[in-house]
Design an enzyme around this catalytic site. Structure first.
Site, PDB file in Angstrom:
ATOM      1  CG  HIS A 111      -1.648   1.313   1.577  1.00 25.51           C
ATOM      2  ND1 HIS A 111      -3.555   1.054   0.855  1.00 25.51           N
ATOM      3  CD2 HIS A 111      -1.359   2.565   1.806  1.00 25.51           C
ATOM      4  CE1 HIS A 111      -3.472   2.325   1.156  1.00 25.51           C
ATOM      5  NE2 HIS A 111      -2.908   3.195   1.351  1.00 25.51           N
ATOM      6  CD  GLU A 112       1.968   3.624   3.247  1.00 26.45           C
ATOM      7  OE1 GLU A 112       1.795   4.585   3.411  1.00 26.45           O
ATOM      8  OE2 GLU A 112       0.758   3.472   4.104  1.00 26.45           O
ATOM      9  CG  HIS A 115       0.301   6.418  -0.855  1.00 26.65           C
ATOM     10  ND1 HIS A 115      -0.439   7.249  -1.258  1.00 26.65           N
ATOM     11  CD2 HIS A 115      -0.629   5.580   0.244  1.00 26.65           C
ATOM     12  CE1 HIS A 115      -1.890   6.613  -0.443  1.00 26.65           C
ATOM     13  NE2 HIS A 115      -1.613   5.805  -0.100  1.00 26.65           N
ATOM     14  CG  HIS A 130      -5.920   6.195  -1.149  1.00 28.71           C
ATOM     15  ND1 HIS A 130      -6.978   7.091   0.633  1.00 28.71           N
ATOM     16  CD2 HIS A 130      -5.425   5.112  -0.735  1.00 28.71           C
ATOM     17  CE1 HIS A 130      -5.181   6.671   1.325  1.00 28.71           C
ATOM     18  NE2 HIS A 130      -4.275   5.839   0.212  1.00 28.71           N
ATOM     19  CB  CYS A 458      69.258  78.186  21.988  1.00 29.31           C
ATOM     20  SG  CYS A 458      69.034  76.532  21.965  1.00 29.31           S
ATOM     21  CB  CYS A 461      71.999  77.310  25.723  1.00 27.59           C
ATOM     22  SG  CYS A 461      72.125  78.150  24.137  1.00 27.59           S
ATOM     23  CG  HIS A 473      72.054  78.528  18.254  1.00 32.36           C
ATOM     24  ND1 HIS A 473      73.529  78.987  18.772  1.00 32.36           N
ATOM     25  CD2 HIS A 473      71.408  78.426  20.098  1.00 32.36           C
ATOM     26  CE1 HIS A 473      73.071  79.175  19.912  1.00 32.36           C
ATOM     27  NE2 HIS A 473      71.995  78.660  20.603  1.00 32.36           N
ATOM     28  CB  CYS A 477      73.092  73.692  21.168  1.00 28.91           C
ATOM     29  SG  CYS A 477      72.964  75.814  21.494  1.00 28.91           S
TER      30      CYS A 477
END
Length: 487
Positions: A111-112, A115, A130, A458, A461, A473, A477
């Site tokens: 039956h199945e 299907h 069916h 500066c 310095c 400068h 320095c």
């Protein structure tokens, strides 16, 4: 001769009768023959599926799955479709079919499979499941096998056997047909709003369903299972958690962290830093010049214990208060935006003459000499450290004293200072660096440049220099300071 012929004819007739009796017995048995109950009472489900697929469905159901279902008790079988790709599965109820004869298993499976065949071949035109297409294949297989495939099953007694949870409504519907207020289910699921008929029942009856029947010892088994399952979970959750009555001990931070590379043997030791890698070498003095360390310089870390001292790998030291004082004196971090430390003179920031902050310096000659002496001592100490690092690999004798000769780090300021000093010596040909091409500040008077009378101070310095000559400068320095370090 006549007697022999008559005897031969009689024997031939007897043989023909025996053969005619054997022919019906050689016909194949029907799929639902009663003899199969003794020959194969519990057939293999997958074996039957493969056999029926080849004989009745032309091998079209190779992609279909077939299996038993242990929870399905309302219907004997079901065919589930999965899209249009030809994938579907057939499930047969094991609780229902194991109580039925083999004939019911074969008919339910066929039956199945009908299907599934209609779905796989895209011929599923039957909206109700069916329809005429299903009935056509059903009659075809019934003629070939002698089975009795129908569109329904008659396993009502087996279905009722598994409906062991009963509820009954206490409202008016308990007196109406056909159910008389009963709800029977195979699972312990009480009637609720999830049922499609619940809304209609609330309108017409409005009663409450009360459970009146369940399997024997069902409540005891359920409680026992829940207890066994919940006890380990609760114990595992509360294992590492303190009780509510207990108070957690809060340990404050002691201020001492962990040293990278430290092991458990050194936990009770005292960490000290030393600049000497060789044990026989005398330590440097503890004045500001000796304590001036660069953050990237490497020193040896020792751990003193009750027993003999142990050495670990070279690590960067933590600068002490004296180191920080020297660094703060040499590398001033006071912002030029501070009005207390600097004042604006002709648009240039000049250090204030006020005394009070430890980071500010006086512009007098005596203060300049002190700054120069501190710088000189700082550079001398850095130079001594550089010579120490260079000579240590030659003097070290033990395996701990052997250090591979590595290229100095680029971040080391001492390396840069020595490099530029040597470069200046090579360019000047061994002469005095002071006799360079940069004239003193007095020679570079701002009066020489016409139209540029703006004078700035500066920052090194504190001399007055023309704004156009300030860069040259400053270079002069800095070269003078390097010459003093060399001398």
């Amino acid at each position: 001769m006549d007697e022999d012929l008559v005897l031969a004819l009689q024997l031939q007739e007897e043989w023909n009768l025996q053969v005619s009796e054997r022919e019906p017995a050689q016909e194949p048995l029907s799929l639902v023959d009663a003899s199969w109950e003794l020959v194969d009472p519990t057939p293999d489900l997958q074996g039957l599926f493969v056999l029926f697929n080849d004989r009745f469905f032309w091998g079209q159901l190779e992609a279909v799955e077939v299996k038993w279902s242990v929870r399905m008790t309302l219907c004997a079988g079901i065919c589930s479709y999965e899209g249009r790709g030809g994938m579907c599965s057939i499930r047969l109820s094991e609780p229902l079919l194991k109580l039925r004869p083999r004939k019911d298993l074969v008919e339910t499976l066929l039956h199945e499979m009908i299907h599934a065949y209609l779905f796989v071949t895209n011929n599923d035109k039957d909206r109700e499941g069916h329809g005429p297409e299903f009935c056509k294949h059903m009659h075809r297989i019934n003629r070939l096998t002698g089975a009795n495939i129908t569109v329904y099953h008659t396993f009502h007694d087996e279905v009722d056997e598994y409906r062991r949870h009963w509820w009954r409504c206490n409202g008016p519907c308990q007196n109406s047909k056909p159910y008389y207020g009963y709800v029977k289910r195979a699972t312990n699921r009480a009637p609720s709003a999830h049922d499609y008929w619940w809304a209609e029942h609330q309108k017409t009856c409005g009663g409450t369903y009360i459970k009146i029947k369940e399997p024997e010892n069902y409540s005891k088994k359920g409680k026992g299972k829940t207890k066994l399952r919940k006890q380990p979970v609760s114990e595992a959750e509360n294992k590492d958690k303190p009780n509510r009555g207990e108070k957690q001990l809060l340990i404050p931070f002691t201020g001492k962290g962990y040293v990278l590379g430290e092991t458990s043997n050194f936990s009770s030791g005292k960490c000290i830093t030393s600049h000497a890698i060789n044990e026989s070498q005398e330590p440097l003095s503890q004045d500001h010049s000796a304590n001036a360390l660069r953050p990237h310089s490497k020193t040896e870390v020792k751990f003193e214990q009750n027993g003999p001292s142990k050495k670990t790998s070279v690590a960067s030291p933590v600068l002490s208060t004296s180191h920080q004082n020297v660094l703060s004196n040499y590398f001033s971090k006071v912002s030029v935006a501070s009005s207390k430390a600097f004042r604006s003179v002709s648009g240039s920031p000049v250090k204030s003459l006020t005394v009070g902050d430890s980071t500010t310096k006086s512009v007098s000659a005596g203060s300049q000499r002190r700054v120069t002496s501190s710088r000189t001592s700082l550079r001398n100490s850095l130079k001594a450290m550089e010579s120490t690092y260079v000579t240590v690999p030659q003097d070290a004798g033990g395996p701990e004293g052997k250090l591979p000769s590595k290229r100095p780090r680029i971040e080391d300021k001492t390396f840069f200072d020595l490099f530029f000093i040597k470069k200046e010596q090579a360019q000047s040909g061994g002469g005095d660096v002071t006799s360079s091409s940069h004239p003193p500040a007095a020679a570079q008077s701002p009066s020489g440049a016409s139209g540029q009378s703006r004078v700035v101070h500066c920052p090194v310095c504190q001399d007055e220099v023309s704004e156009t000559q300030i860069n040259e400068h400053l270079d002069w320095c800095l070269e003078r300071d390097s010459t003093q370090v060399k001398s």
